[in-house]
Design an enzyme around this catalytic site. Structure first.
Site, short mmCIF file in Angstrom:
data_model
loop_
_atom_site.label_atom_id
_atom_site.label_comp_id
_atom_site.label_asym_id
_atom_site.label_seq_id
_atom_site.Cartn_x
_atom_site.Cartn_y
_atom_site.Cartn_z
N GLU A 155 -22.83 84.95 14.92
CA GLU A 155 -21.75 83.94 14.95
C GLU A 155 -22.33 82.54 14.74
O GLU A 155 -21.89 81.56 15.34
CB GLU A 155 -20.98 83.97 16.29
CG GLU A 155 -20.34 85.30 16.68
CD GLU A 155 -19.21 85.74 15.77
OE1 GLU A 155 -18.88 85.01 14.82
OE2 GLU A 155 -18.67 86.83 16.00
C1 LIG Z 1 -27.21 92.80 15.23
C2 LIG Z 1 -26.62 91.88 14.21
C3 LIG Z 1 -25.29 92.01 13.86
C4 LIG Z 1 -24.73 91.20 12.88
N1 LIG Z 1 -23.43 91.40 12.48
C5 LIG Z 1 -22.97 90.75 11.37
C6 LIG Z 1 -21.69 91.10 10.81
O1 LIG Z 1 -20.96 91.96 11.33
N2 LIG Z 1 -21.31 90.47 9.67
C7 LIG Z 1 -22.08 89.52 9.06
O2 LIG Z 1 -21.68 88.99 8.03
N3 LIG Z 1 -23.28 89.16 9.59
C8 LIG Z 1 -23.76 89.76 10.71
N4 LIG Z 1 -24.99 89.43 11.23
C9 LIG Z 1 -25.78 88.41 10.57
C10 LIG Z 1 -25.94 87.15 11.38
O3 LIG Z 1 -24.75 86.44 11.40
C11 LIG Z 1 -27.13 86.37 10.78
O4 LIG Z 1 -28.29 87.08 11.12
C12 LIG Z 1 -27.19 84.94 11.28
O5 LIG Z 1 -26.13 84.19 10.76
C13 LIG Z 1 -28.50 84.25 10.88
O6 LIG Z 1 -28.79 84.44 9.53
P1 LIG Z 1 -30.24 84.96 9.11
O7 LIG Z 1 -30.53 86.18 9.89
O8 LIG Z 1 -30.30 85.05 7.64
O9 LIG Z 1 -31.23 83.84 9.61
P2 LIG Z 1 -31.65 82.51 8.81
O10 LIG Z 1 -30.45 81.80 8.34
O11 LIG Z 1 -32.70 82.86 7.81
O12 LIG Z 1 -32.30 81.66 9.99
C14 LIG Z 1 -33.67 81.79 10.39
C15 LIG Z 1 -33.97 80.66 11.38
O13 LIG Z 1 -33.82 79.39 10.71
C16 LIG Z 1 -32.87 78.59 11.40
N5 LIG Z 1 -32.10 77.81 10.43
C17 LIG Z 1 -31.46 78.24 9.32
N6 LIG Z 1 -30.85 77.22 8.70
C18 LIG Z 1 -31.09 76.11 9.43
C19 LIG Z 1 -30.72 74.76 9.33
N7 LIG Z 1 -29.93 74.29 8.35
N8 LIG Z 1 -31.18 73.91 10.26
C20 LIG Z 1 -31.94 74.32 11.29
N9 LIG Z 1 -32.31 75.60 11.45
C21 LIG Z 1 -31.90 76.50 10.53
C22 LIG Z 1 -31.99 79.57 12.16
O14 LIG Z 1 -31.36 78.97 13.25
C23 LIG Z 1 -33.01 80.63 12.58
O15 LIG Z 1 -33.67 80.22 13.72
C24 LIG Z 1 -25.53 90.21 12.25
C25 LIG Z 1 -26.87 90.05 12.63
C26 LIG Z 1 -27.42 90.89 13.57
C27 LIG Z 1 -28.88 90.73 13.91
#
Ligand SMILES: Cc1cc2nc3c(=O)[nH]c(=O)nc-3n(C[C@H](O)[C@H](O)[C@H](O)COP(=O)(O)OP(=O)(O)OC[C@H]3O[C@@H](n4cnc5c(N)ncnc54)[C@H](O)[C@@H]3O)c2cc1C
Length: 594
Positions: free
Chosen positions: A404
């Protein structure tokens, strides 16, 4: 309800309200209590006995439990009767989210289905889409998922590569791409999928059925926690999606995604308090059974400190959750007259409270992590045993800071959104901030000498807001247009805003309890409030110092920190005794009952 003062999102930074303006959990009516009890009974009967098998990744078992919850009506809480639900207000929706939050990975699957899997269609769908899908999602006949994240598009959700092209005959969109981390992927019948049409810059949303040829579901991910919930990749290979399944307008998908995320954050804020309540009960029950050095460990001051600190965080979180929930209901009532469509009115009201949604998400998820971490500690070695519920809770809790929108993204959103709303003219943030800044050397703590308990607490909260405004003005003046790139300082400000909002919510709730039930009934809650405000003052002071020392000259830093010291000086309370009283009530009740 109609006479309550309703603030705009973020306006609390410059405005004041009274206890009578907010809703508190003590005001739940009989029907709401019965709905919550039904959820609790469901967890006891269907979820907890199956937890071990669910954790082994039994998708069919999770599917059957979800369907049972649908048969019982638990999936229709947010859906109007016209579309198969029983249309409850937002406060009740949040109560259901709270209560089911004690259901570990079931809760994640259930919330994904009822929230992000169903509500985009309810809120943005046309009548035909609602009739074809929402009526069945509301009863559990169909199960839903939400597909936004891609391997290269996480926090930057609009950067996804999944693409849709209109077929030559104009009857279908041909969908190609890949989604990952999709909750309920293993069994969901419908997916709300975000993709760009042709070379559009922004996303569109589509309703995709699992059985469409070309939809390929990957194997479940091996996860740290919430092992019972199915999380997998989904591949789309030339999938023919009927044009009737475009959700909302072309290019409206990013708006759908963002507003559904606001809703998801609010609901997550409620969800984690259910998990925290169960965890605190597990903690105190163990502390009341385990003996060391010939006595129960619940008699030790160190353990009382942990129990009380768990309670204070949860209580503050809960106070904020229901304050915002009823604001959403009030706004919905106001907007109803202008907008005939229930779905659009609901999502407009929900997504209006974007600042508060991010606050609930960050504070609640971190409060739960604290609560469960200390629960493991209270259990000692047994806390590390896979036999204990707290071990599962510890692993399951961690995801709440990631999905979220990560807490980093949400912290930035708190500040960014509040400032944007102020610039739009929703409230005067910058004018008030400038005034305080100009007069920073004359700032006093506002102590009049003989204030009542509540007057003093309101004064503290007002002073915390002054600190926030001083720092916002100082930092934006210094960094100017680069402010948005100074994430560390934005985080400092965000932390101050979060602490202030939840402390104010706690104060308003305790004040209202006293108005409703008298001073005897509120005395234990005053202890909670004392601890909350005391802790918040220290956190706000530290965050303000960090911010000031990141931009101010030595001379300016001296002036600003003097003002910060004055404004965060909260009167001496015996913090140890306050925590002990809170812990003693918990220990006596042997259950979280505040
Ligand atoms: C168990 C699980 C269930 C999920 N369920 C769903 C689902 O049902 N549907 C769906 O669509 N998604 C789902 N997700 C995805 C989830 O919403 C994403 O993992 C999340 O939004 C973070 O994206 P990412 O993993 O690519 O991390 P990234 O965006 O790569 O982030 C990596 C790190 O960088 C930081 N970061 C990134 N951008 C910035 C910025 N601009 N400024 C500062 N820090 C930053 C983040 O905070 C984090 O610490 C799920 C994930 C998990 C693990």
């Amino acid at each position: 309800m109609e006479n309550k003062k309703l603030l705009k999102s973020g306006e609390f930074l410059v405005a004041e309200i009274t206890p009578e303006d907010i809703f508190i959990p003590e005001e739940f009516n009989e029907e709401q209590r019965m709905i919550a009890q039904t959820c609790r009974d469901f967890l006891e009967a269907e979820v907890y006995p199956n937890m071990t098998n669910l954790e082994k990744g039994d998708r069919e078992l999770m599917k059957s439990i979800l369907k049972k919850s649908g048969e019982l009506g638990l999936m229709g809480v947010s859906i109007p009767e016209e579309f198969g639900g029983f249309g409850q207000n937002f406060v009740t929706q949040m109560l259901v989210a709270e209560t089911t939050g004690a259901g570990y990975s079931f809760s994640v699957a259930y919330m994904a289905h009822c929230g992000i899997g169903t509500l985009p269609i309810m809120y943005y769908g046309n009548k035909d889409q609602r009739e074809r899908y929402v009526t069945k999602l509301a009863t559990g006949e169909l199960l839903g998922a939400y597909c936004l994240t891609e391997p290269g598009a996480g926090s930057d959700a609009n950067s996804g590569k999944t693409n849709a092209k209109l077929s030559e005959d104009g009857k279908h969109y041909i969908l190609n791409g890949q989604k990952m981390w999709i909750t309920n992927a293993g069994f969901a019948d419908t997916q709300v999928v975000f993709a760009k049409i042709d070379n559009d810059r922004v996303l569109s949303a589509f309703i995709v059925e699992r059985n469409y040829p070309g939809v390929v579901i990957g194997a479940d991910e091996h996860k740290m926690g919430i092992k019972g919930s199915s999380t997998a990749q989904i591949f789309y290979n030339d999938v023919k999606v009927p044009v009737e399944n475009l959700l909302g307008k072309r290019g409206e998908g990013f708006r759908v995604a963002l507003s559904i995320l606001h809703m998801g954050r609010l609901k997550l804020g409620a969800n984690v308090i259910g998990a925290a309540k169960k965890t605190i009960t597990d903690s105190v029950k163990y502390a009341n059974e385990r003996k060391q050095f010939g006595v129960l460990i619940s008699t030790f001051g160190a353990i009382k400190h942990k129990l009380a600190s768990q309670v204070v965080r949860l209580y503050a979180s809960e106070s904020a959750v229901y304050r915002v929930s009823s604001d959403v209901d009030l706004l919905m009532d106001k907007l109803k007259a202008d907008c005939g469509d229930y779905g659009r009115t609901a999502i407009e009201s929900i997504s209006h409270y974007a600042v508060e949604a991010a606050i609930l998400k960050v504070y609640g998820s971190e409060a739960l992590d604290y609560v469960i971490d200390e629960a493991v500690q209270i259990h000692g070695g047994m806390g590390y045993s896979a036999e204990m519920a707290v071990e599962r809770g510890y692993r399951d809790s961690r995801i709440n800071r990631i999905f979220e929108g990560t807490n980093e993204i949400n912290r930035l959103l708190v500040v960014d959104t509040a400032m944007k709303r102020a610039m739009k003219g929703d409230f005067d943030l910058f004018g008030v901030a400038e005034k305080f800044y100009q007069n920073m050397d004359m700032i006093t703590d506002g102590n009049s000498g003989n204030e009542s308990y509540y007057d003093e607490k309101f004064k503290f909260i007002k002073n915390f807001k002054k600190v926030i405004l001083l720092i916002i003005h100082g930092a934006t003046k210094h960094f100017d247009k680069d402010f948005i790139r100074e994430q560390e300082v934005m985080n400092n400000i965000s932390d101050m805003i979060i602490e202030t909002y939840v402390s104010e919510s706690t104060l308003l709730r305790v004040g209202k309890i006293e108005n409703m039930k008298g001073p005897d009934a509120s005395s234990i809650y005053k202890e909670i409030l004392d601890v909350k405000v005391y802790d918040a003052a220290a956190k706000i002071r530290k965050s303000a110092y960090d911010a000031v020392n990141s931009f101010a000259s030595v001379e300016l830093a001296g002036r600003l920190t003097r003002a910060v010291d004055t404004l965060t000086a909260v009167s001496g309370i015996n913090i140890k005794d306050a925590r002990r009283k809170i812990a003693d009530k918990l220990i006596e009740d042997n259950y979280y009952r505040f």
